[in-house]
Motif scaffolding. Structure first.
Motif, PDB file in Angstrom:
ATOM      1  N   SER A 178      -8.673   7.670  -5.641  1.00 55.29           N
ATOM      2  CA  SER A 178      -8.490   8.986  -5.040  1.00 55.29           C
ATOM      3  C   SER A 178      -9.727   9.310  -4.233  1.00 55.29           C
ATOM      4  O   SER A 178     -10.858   8.990  -4.633  1.00 55.29           O
TER       5      SER A 178
ATOM      6  N   ARG B 217       0.866  -1.193   0.000  1.00 54.95           N
ATOM      7  CA  ARG B 217       0.000   0.000   0.000  1.00 54.95           C
ATOM      8  C   ARG B 217       0.892   1.228   0.000  1.00 54.95           C
ATOM      9  O   ARG B 217       1.803   1.337   0.818  1.00 54.95           O
ATOM     10  N   GLU B 218       0.628   2.157  -0.930  1.00 55.88           N
ATOM     11  CA  GLU B 218       1.426   3.382  -0.978  1.00 55.88           C
ATOM     12  C   GLU B 218       0.554   4.586  -1.302  1.00 55.88           C
ATOM     13  O   GLU B 218      -0.375   4.502  -2.102  1.00 55.88           O
ATOM     14  N   GLN B 219       0.873   5.673  -0.650  1.00 60.08           N
ATOM     15  CA  GLN B 219       0.162   6.927  -0.913  1.00 60.08           C
ATOM     16  C   GLN B 219       0.899   7.635  -2.040  1.00 60.08           C
ATOM     17  O   GLN B 219       2.091   7.914  -1.932  1.00 60.08           O
TER      18      GLN B 219
ATOM     19  N   TRP C  19      -4.194   6.793  -3.547  1.00 60.47           N
ATOM     20  CA  TRP C  19      -3.576   5.585  -3.012  1.00 60.47           C
ATOM     21  C   TRP C  19      -3.463   4.500  -4.074  1.00 60.47           C
ATOM     22  O   TRP C  19      -4.290   4.423  -4.976  1.00 60.47           O
ATOM     23  N   ARG C  20      -2.434   3.656  -3.922  1.00 58.16           N
ATOM     24  CA  ARG C  20      -2.282   2.462  -4.755  1.00 58.16           C
ATOM     25  C   ARG C  20      -2.122   1.272  -3.806  1.00 58.16           C
ATOM     26  O   ARG C  20      -1.271   1.287  -2.910  1.00 58.16           O
ATOM     27  N   VAL C  21      -2.932   0.237  -4.031  1.00 56.02           N
ATOM     28  CA  VAL C  21      -2.851  -1.000  -3.260  1.00 56.02           C
ATOM     29  C   VAL C  21      -2.605  -2.118  -4.261  1.00 56.02           C
ATOM     30  O   VAL C  21      -3.419  -2.356  -5.151  1.00 56.02           O
TER      31      VAL C  21
ATOM     32  N   GLU D 151      -6.172   1.446  -7.603  1.00 53.32           N
ATOM     33  CA  GLU D 151      -5.812   2.849  -7.392  1.00 53.32           C
ATOM     34  C   GLU D 151      -7.095   3.621  -7.179  1.00 53.32           C
ATOM     35  O   GLU D 151      -8.084   3.390  -7.880  1.00 53.32           O
TER      36      GLU D 151
ATOM     37  N   THR E  41      -6.541  12.723  -1.462  1.00 54.58           N
ATOM     38  CA  THR E  41      -5.485  11.723  -1.380  1.00 54.58           C
ATOM     39  C   THR E  41      -5.612  10.727  -2.531  1.00 54.58           C
ATOM     40  O   THR E  41      -6.706  10.469  -3.023  1.00 54.58           O
TER      41      THR E  41
ATOM     42  N   GLU F  99     -10.521  -0.101   3.281  1.00 56.11           N
ATOM     43  CA  GLU F  99      -9.705   1.072   3.549  1.00 56.11           C
ATOM     44  C   GLU F  99     -10.440   1.996   4.520  1.00 56.11           C
ATOM     45  O   GLU F  99     -11.546   2.463   4.222  1.00 56.11           O
TER      46      GLU F  99
END
Length: 93
Positions: free
Chosen positions: A88, A13-15, A30-32, A86, A28, A48
């Motif tokens: 937002s 998981r990355e922002q 995000w990619r998971v 992904e 925001t 999430e």
């Protein structure tokens, strides 16, 4: 993100972005990434937590509103493959 215990299905998981649009609005991205080392496809629930009043502005997979504070994606992960989610979110605090 509450991770399960199956070591054959790692999750990253990355922002990707964070913007404070106003004093009480945050955007925001995000990619998971969910990988599957198994020889069969699996279904994974990605829940999430999103605080405040929120809406998903853009997403690669459809979500449902699990409750007031979280979004749910159900992802099909192919055997020996991966699926990337992904999204937002626009959050009003």
């Amino acid at each position: 993100l509450n991770l399960g215990t199956d070591f054959d299905i790692p999750v990253q998981r990355e922002q990707l972005n964070f913007i404070r649009a106003t004093d009480n609005i945050v955007l925001t991205v995000w990619r998971v990434t969910v990988s599957n080392a198994k020889s069969r496809p699996v279904t994974v629930r990605v829940i999430e937590p999103i605080p405040g009043s929120w809406e998903i502005a853009k997403e690669s997979h459809p979500h449902t509103k699990e409750n007031a504070g979280s979004a749910l994606w159900i992802l099909e992960i192919p055997a020996k493959g991966k699926t990337v989610l992904e999204y937002s979110a626009r959050v009003t605090m």
